[in-house]
Write an enzyme that holds these catalytic residues in place. Structure first.
Site, PDB file in Angstrom:
ATOM      1  N   ARG A 137      -4.766  10.901   4.049  1.00  0.00           N
ATOM      2  CA  ARG A 137      -3.515  11.481   4.432  1.00  0.00           C
ATOM      3  C   ARG A 137      -2.822  11.241   3.181  1.00  0.00           C
ATOM      4  O   ARG A 137      -1.857  12.100   2.680  1.00  0.00           O
ATOM      5  CB  ARG A 137      -2.928  11.195   5.809  1.00  0.00           C
ATOM      6  CG  ARG A 137      -3.612  11.691   7.016  1.00  0.00           C
ATOM      7  CD  ARG A 137      -2.598  11.497   8.008  1.00  0.00           C
ATOM      8  NE  ARG A 137      -1.250  12.136   7.607  1.00  0.00           N
ATOM      9  CZ  ARG A 137      -1.033  13.394   7.531  1.00  0.00           C
ATOM     10  NH1 ARG A 137      -1.956  14.104   8.125  1.00  0.00           N
ATOM     11  NH2 ARG A 137       0.106  13.761   7.200  1.00  0.00           N
ATOM     12  N   ASP A 162       5.192   0.660  11.969  1.00  0.00           N
ATOM     13  CA  ASP A 162       3.637   0.057  11.655  1.00  0.00           C
ATOM     14  C   ASP A 162       3.544  -1.173  12.073  1.00  0.00           C
ATOM     15  O   ASP A 162       2.681  -1.985  11.751  1.00  0.00           O
ATOM     16  CB  ASP A 162       3.827   0.333   9.988  1.00  0.00           C
ATOM     17  CG  ASP A 162       3.787   1.489   9.521  1.00  0.00           C
ATOM     18  OD1 ASP A 162       3.809   1.894   8.213  1.00  0.00           O
ATOM     19  OD2 ASP A 162       3.322   2.416  10.299  1.00  0.00           O
ATOM     20  N   ARG A 187       0.990  14.895  12.725  1.00  0.00           N
ATOM     21  CA  ARG A 187       1.267  14.514  11.476  1.00  0.00           C
ATOM     22  C   ARG A 187       1.323  15.869  10.369  1.00  0.00           C
ATOM     23  O   ARG A 187       0.510  15.851   9.272  1.00  0.00           O
ATOM     24  CB  ARG A 187       0.493  13.378  10.760  1.00  0.00           C
ATOM     25  CG  ARG A 187       0.477  11.919  11.804  1.00  0.00           C
ATOM     26  CD  ARG A 187      -0.165  11.087  10.859  1.00  0.00           C
ATOM     27  NE  ARG A 187       0.827  10.528   9.902  1.00  0.00           N
ATOM     28  CZ  ARG A 187       0.177   9.359   8.882  1.00  0.00           C
ATOM     29  NH1 ARG A 187      -0.872   8.819   9.379  1.00  0.00           N
ATOM     30  NH2 ARG A 187       1.105   8.866   7.896  1.00  0.00           N
ATOM     31  N   PRO A 188       2.069  16.783  11.003  1.00  0.00           N
ATOM     32  CA  PRO A 188       2.298  18.022  10.128  1.00  0.00           C
ATOM     33  C   PRO A 188       2.843  17.945   8.771  1.00  0.00           C
ATOM     34  O   PRO A 188       3.639  16.609   8.606  1.00  0.00           O
ATOM     35  CB  PRO A 188       3.074  18.842  10.932  1.00  0.00           C
ATOM     36  CG  PRO A 188       4.166  18.094  11.979  1.00  0.00           C
ATOM     37  CD  PRO A 188       3.124  16.794  12.124  1.00  0.00           C
ATOM     38  N   CYS A 191      -4.251  12.659  12.514  1.00  0.00           N
ATOM     39  CA  CYS A 191      -4.959  11.258  12.740  1.00  0.00           C
ATOM     40  C   CYS A 191      -4.844  10.997  13.881  1.00  0.00           C
ATOM     41  O   CYS A 191      -4.100  11.347  14.814  1.00  0.00           O
ATOM     42  CB  CYS A 191      -4.636  10.539  11.297  1.00  0.00           C
ATOM     43  SG  CYS A 191      -3.148   9.659  11.727  1.00  0.00           S
ATOM     44  N   LYS A 239       0.804  -1.347  -0.036  1.00  0.00           N
ATOM     45  CA  LYS A 239      -0.083  -0.081   0.192  1.00  0.00           C
ATOM     46  C   LYS A 239       0.737   1.323  -0.111  1.00  0.00           C
ATOM     47  O   LYS A 239       0.654   2.190  -0.891  1.00  0.00           O
ATOM     48  CB  LYS A 239      -0.917   0.043   1.053  1.00  0.00           C
ATOM     49  CG  LYS A 239      -1.754   1.351   1.227  1.00  0.00           C
ATOM     50  CD  LYS A 239      -2.480   1.589   2.656  1.00  0.00           C
ATOM     51  CE  LYS A 239      -1.685   1.821   4.051  1.00  0.00           C
ATOM     52  NZ  LYS A 239      -1.358   3.110   4.337  1.00  0.00           N
ATOM     53  N   ASN A 240       1.663   1.222   0.774  1.00  0.00           N
ATOM     54  CA  ASN A 240       2.601   2.600   0.988  1.00  0.00           C
ATOM     55  C   ASN A 240       3.633   2.891  -0.075  1.00  0.00           C
ATOM     56  O   ASN A 240       4.217   3.777  -0.202  1.00  0.00           O
ATOM     57  CB  ASN A 240       3.371   2.574   2.296  1.00  0.00           C
ATOM     58  CG  ASN A 240       2.371   2.523   3.611  1.00  0.00           C
ATOM     59  OD1 ASN A 240       1.177   3.078   3.414  1.00  0.00           O
ATOM     60  ND2 ASN A 240       2.816   2.274   4.787  1.00  0.00           N
ATOM     61  N   ARG A 272      -8.451  -0.849   4.703  1.00  0.00           N
ATOM     62  CA  ARG A 272      -7.526   0.166   4.226  1.00  0.00           C
ATOM     63  C   ARG A 272      -6.221  -0.269   3.638  1.00  0.00           C
ATOM     64  O   ARG A 272      -5.455   0.136   2.763  1.00  0.00           O
ATOM     65  CB  ARG A 272      -7.502   1.372   5.051  1.00  0.00           C
ATOM     66  CG  ARG A 272      -8.501   2.243   5.211  1.00  0.00           C
ATOM     67  CD  ARG A 272      -8.183   3.420   6.035  1.00  0.00           C
ATOM     68  NE  ARG A 272      -6.864   4.117   5.513  1.00  0.00           N
ATOM     69  CZ  ARG A 272      -5.949   4.337   6.390  1.00  0.00           C
ATOM     70  NH1 ARG A 272      -5.970   4.159   7.668  1.00  0.00           N
ATOM     71  NH2 ARG A 272      -4.684   4.745   5.924  1.00  0.00           N
TER      72      ARG A 272
END
Ligand code: EPZ
Length: 420
Positions: free
Chosen positions: A91, A306, A120-121, A115, A22-23, A398
């Site tokens: 995001r 993760d 998470r800037p 989130c 996914k990432n 997701r």
């Protein structure tokens, strides 16, 4: 909302094929915005985040076709302004900012909200684009970036918790069409960044050093279409490895790429789990006693944040004290209170969780709060006495392709109860 009903106590056995990452696929999809020509991406996982990114690219004017696990995208004529609501919801879509700006000279995308795992800037993303000469303003909830032609520059992209993965991706994708040479120092080294670098080079870009802290990009006039196969999902592989260890089973992870998992495999071995490599496959088994291990999450190639929640479950089953320290996201312990419902004994001290392990968990209704926390609750349910009900599994859909189907093939007693 779908729920999982899990009857615990069955050791997992058999083999599972690891899906595309996914990432990795989200930035790859964004990169197709850099050319008018058709691009083909293979081994694309069927995930809600991926379909969502497809909708976002479509809203920008691209054609997006899913054919099984193959994705065909052509961004012939596109606009620089994305659908506010769509982008705000995911995001990961922030990584369209760099390619839109690089190709169109203008990008307007909604600010990603915070989130549950942290604020998470995106200050580092914007710092990088400004270093390439972009004018950036935040207005009406939008990031509005403009630049007639970006100019190559040397920039440092490290932040308070180290490099940024999507920030590195954004600056790479902006720099490939910039005028001159860009050098990114303190770049993220994740395999997903390497995969993006390979795809960009297949499109005709000049990216050197992806996967190292220093990436050098020589801008080119334009890019062409390309074909690419996504790398396997190392976080999905790690999740199944922990599930095999937690249930005391024996599972072969087909196509896992062990070279992306050194930190995870090292901690599993330290905990007493048997790890066998054969080519791109991994066999994970556990028959004996587990040993407590301490873990600190770090940027790649350190232990991935993760996989923190999943490893915490393994440590709740392990006699003794383990200390798990989260150094990447400031509030990534949402799973702790839900694990306590299952009888786990975990105390939070600042960035660390002190796990007093060894007690069998017992099934209960629990609620998923984010993607990886939900994977941890599923693993906990697989080991617990009795039945565990995990609600809000949309979080898990997701990022995990048919996780319940894959687990059932390994002998798990897990059922998906669809929303009425
Ligand atoms: C990527 O997020 C992954 N998401 C995350 O996976 C993963 O946890 C994270 O990298 C770290 O490995 C995707 O690839 C879609 P970061 P990203 O920018 O790029 C701070 C999952 O479960 N930071 O590397 O958004 C930030 O707050 C998800 O699949 C700034 O301060 O993460 C964090 O503390 C969750 N300013 C740290 O850096 C910035 O401009 C690392 O974040 C950017 C980040």
């Amino acid at each position: 909302m779908d729920r999982f009903l899990i009857k615990g106590g069955t050791p997992l056995h058999g083999e599972v094929t690891i899906s595309g990452a996914k990432n990795a696929v989200l930035p790859l999809m964004a990169a197709t915005l850099l050319t008018e020509e058709p691009c083909v991406i293979r081994r694309v996982p069927n995930l809600s985040d991926v379909r969502f990114m497809g909708q976002i690219l479509f809203s920008l004017g691209a054609t997006v076709k899913f054919e099984g696990d193959t994705l065909r995208i052509q961004a012939r004529k596109i606009k620089g302004v994305g659908d506010y609501e769509l982008i705000r919801k995911m995001r990961g879509s922030i990584c369209i900012l760099g390619p839109l700006l690089g190709r169109m000279g203008r990008a307007m995308v909604s600010m990603p909200g915070g989130c549950v795992i942290g604020a998470r800037p995106i200050d580092l993303h914007l710092k990088g684009l400004k270093a390439l000469g972009a004018k950036v303003k935040i207005e009406n909830g939008y990031v509005d970036a403009t630049a007639r032609r970006l100019k190559g520059a040397e920039l440092f992209l490290g932040g308070r918790s180290g490099p940024t993965v999507l920030g590195t991706a954004n600056v790479m994708m902006a720099a490939v069409l910039a005028d001159g040479v860009t050098i990114i120092e303190s770049a993220a080294c994740e395999p997903e960044v390497i995969d993006l670098g390979n795809f960009l080079n297949a499109m005709g870009a000049k990216v050197v050093g992806a996967g190292s802290p220093t990436i050098t990009i020589t801008g080119v006039k334009c890019l062409h279409g390309a074909e690419h196969e996504v790398i396997p999902d190392r976080i999905e592989a790690a999740t199944f490895a922990v599930a095999a260890a937690a249930t005391g089973g024996e599972v072969t992870l087909r196509g896992a790429r062990p070279d992306h998992l050194h930190a995870v495999l090292d901690k599993l071995r330290e905990a007493g789990v048997k790890v066998e490599r054969s080519g791109q496959d991994l066999k994970i088994s556990r028959h004996g006693r587990l040993h407590p291990v301490d873990i600190t999450t770090l940027p790649y190639s350190g232990f991935p944040t993760d996989v923190q929640a999943q490893m915490m479950v393994l440590m709740t089953l392990t006699p003794g004290i383990s200390i798990i320290t989260e150094r990447i996201f400031e509030s990534r312990f949402m799973h702790v209170s839900e694990l306590a419902r299952l009888g786990a004994d975990i105390a939070i001290e600042g960035p660390s969780a002190i796990v007093k392990g060894g007690k069998m968990l017992s099934g209960a209704p629990v609620m998923a709060s984010d993607l990886r926390a939900s994977a941890a609750l599923v693993i906990a349910g697989l080991t617990a006495r009795g039945t565990t009900e995990v609600s809000r599994v949309y979080h898990i859909d997701r990022g995990y392709e048919q996780i319940d189907g894959k687990l059932r093939k390994l002998g798990a007693r897990i059922e998906r109860l669809e929303a009425e």
